[in-house]
Design a protein around this motif. Structure first.
Motif, short mmCIF file in Angstrom:
data_model
loop_
_atom_site.label_atom_id
_atom_site.label_comp_id
_atom_site.label_asym_id
_atom_site.label_seq_id
_atom_site.Cartn_x
_atom_site.Cartn_y
_atom_site.Cartn_z
N SER A 224 36.86 21.36 45.66
CA SER A 224 36.06 20.30 45.03
C SER A 224 35.00 19.77 46.00
O SER A 224 33.90 19.41 45.59
CB SER A 224 36.96 19.16 44.55
N LYS A 225 35.32 19.76 47.30
CA LYS A 225 34.38 19.23 48.29
C LYS A 225 33.19 20.16 48.53
O LYS A 225 32.15 19.72 49.01
CB LYS A 225 35.11 18.95 49.61
N ILE A 226 33.35 21.44 48.20
CA ILE A 226 32.22 22.36 48.36
C ILE A 226 31.59 22.71 47.01
O ILE A 226 30.81 23.65 46.90
CB ILE A 226 32.63 23.65 49.11
N GLY A 227 31.97 21.95 45.99
CA GLY A 227 31.33 22.11 44.69
C GLY A 227 31.92 23.17 43.79
O GLY A 227 31.37 23.44 42.71
N GLU A 228 33.04 23.76 44.20
CA GLU A 228 33.68 24.79 43.37
C GLU A 228 34.68 24.12 42.43
O GLU A 228 35.90 24.23 42.59
CB GLU A 228 34.37 25.83 44.26
#
Length: 283
Positions: free
Chosen positions: A202-206
Motif C-alpha cells: 500500500s505504501k508503494i501504491g500497489e
C-alpha cells in the motif's frame, strides 16, 4: 558498562540486587559480545517470572551501550557468522539512530549497510533452509534468519519514518522471505508477514496487491473467531493471530470502502475478543 545500568536493574528488580542473581551479568556480557548462543543459554536458567522483566530491562540497557568499532571489511566476508555480523551492525545502527535524527547521513549509511548485508543474508538462508521444517536444518541457519528478521523490523520502521517506502517494502520483503524459509510452520508468523506485506504494497501504491494480502489474512484466520475465550488465554500465538486478523480487516474495509456487514461484524468480534482477553489477563 555505564553506571546507569545498576539503577535500571534496581528499577526492574526491586527485590533482587544485581549481585544476587549470577545470571544477569552473564547474560549482559554475552549480549554485549554478541554471543547470542551463550546469552540464550544463560537466559534459560532464569525462572519464568524473571524472564519478562529481563527482556524489558535488556531493551532499556541497549540504549546505554556504546557502539564498538566495526571492521566493515569483515562484515561481508564469506564464511563469517552471519548472525553476529547482522547483530553487530544492527546494534551499531540503533545506537547511531538513538543519538541522531533519522535523516542524519551517518544513520542512513549504516541503514544501507544493514540492508546490503540483509539482502546477502536472506539469499544465504533461502539456499540453506533445506525445505525446513519438513527436512532438518542447521541451527545456525535458523539463527541467521531470525536475526535478519528482527533487524529488518527496525529497518522497516526507520524507512517508514523517513518516508523511503521503496526500502520499507524491501525490508518487509526480506522478512517475508525469511518467514517462508524458516518460520512457515508458525501460523502467527505467516499472519504477521502477510499483513506487513499488505502495508508495504500500500505504501508503494500497489493497492490491488495490498488488498490481496489483507484478504489472505482474513480468509486464513477468520475461523479463529469461533474459538472460546479460554482458547486465547492459553495460546499466545492465537492472540497474535487475532491481532493481525483485526488489523487486516480494518485495512481491507478502509481500502475497499466495504459496506459488507459480514466483514464489519468480524472486525467488531475481534475487538470484543481483544477486550475480553485483556480483562481476563489483567492487561
Amino acid at each position: 558498562m555505564p553506571g546507569e545500568q545498576k539503577g535500571i536493574q534496581d528499577l526492574y528488580f526491586p527485590n533482587r540486587s544485581y549481585r544476587e542473581n549470577t545470571h544477569f551479568p552473564s547474560i549482559m556480557a554475552a549480549v554485549e559480545n554478541l554471543d547470542f548462543e551463550q546469552a540464550v543459554s544463560e537466559f534459560d536458567k532464569l525462572i519464568p517470572s524473571e524472564r519478562k522483566s529481563y527482556i524489558i530491562m535488556s531493551s532499556v540497557l541497549k540504549n546505554f551501550l556504546e557502539p564498538r568499532k566495526i571492521n566493515f571489511n569483515l562484515l561481508f566476508q564469506t564464511g563469517a557468522e552471519l548472525y553476529k555480523n547482522i547483530g553487530e551492525l544492527g546494534f551499531y545502527f540503533q545506537a547511531i539512530l538513538d543519538k541522531n535524527s533519522a535523516d542524519n547521513e551517518d544513520v542512513r549509511k549504516y541503514a544501507d549497510l544493514l540492508m546490503q548485508l540483509s539482502i546477502a543474508g536472506v539469499m544465504k538462508v533461502q539456499e540453506e533452509s533445506n525445505g525446513y521444517p519438513e527436512k532438518p536444518i542447521n541451527g545456525m541457519v535458523w539463527l541467521d534468519g531470525a536475526c535478519i528478521d528482527v533487524w529488518n523490523d527496525f529497518l522497516a520502521n526507520y524507512f517508514d519514518i523517513i518516508r523511503d517506502y521503496k526500502n520499507y517494502y524491501n525490508s518487509r520483503l526480506i522478512q517475508s522471505r525469511i518467514v517462508f524459509s524458516i518460520k512457515r510452520h508458525y501460523s502467527y508468523e505467516i499472519a504477521r508477514s502477510t499483513y506487513n506485506m499488505g502495508l508495504a504494497n500500500s505504501k508503494i501504491g500497489e493497492m490491488e496487491t495490498a488488498l490481496k494480502c489483507y484478504q489472505a489474512v482474513v480468509d486464513d484466520f477468520q475461523e479463529i473467531l469461533d474459538q472460546p475465550l479460554e482458547y486465547f488465554a492459553e495460546n499466545m500465538e492465537a492472540v497474535h493471530e487475532l491481532y493481525y486478523l483485526g488489523e487486516a480487516l480494518e485495512k481491507y474495509i478502509d481500502l475497499e470502502g466495504h459496506s459488507d456487514e459480514t466483514l464489519r461484524n468480524q472486525y467488531r468480534k475481534v475487538k470484543e475478543l481483544e477486550n475480553m482477553i485483556k480483562a481476563k489477563m489483567n492487561i
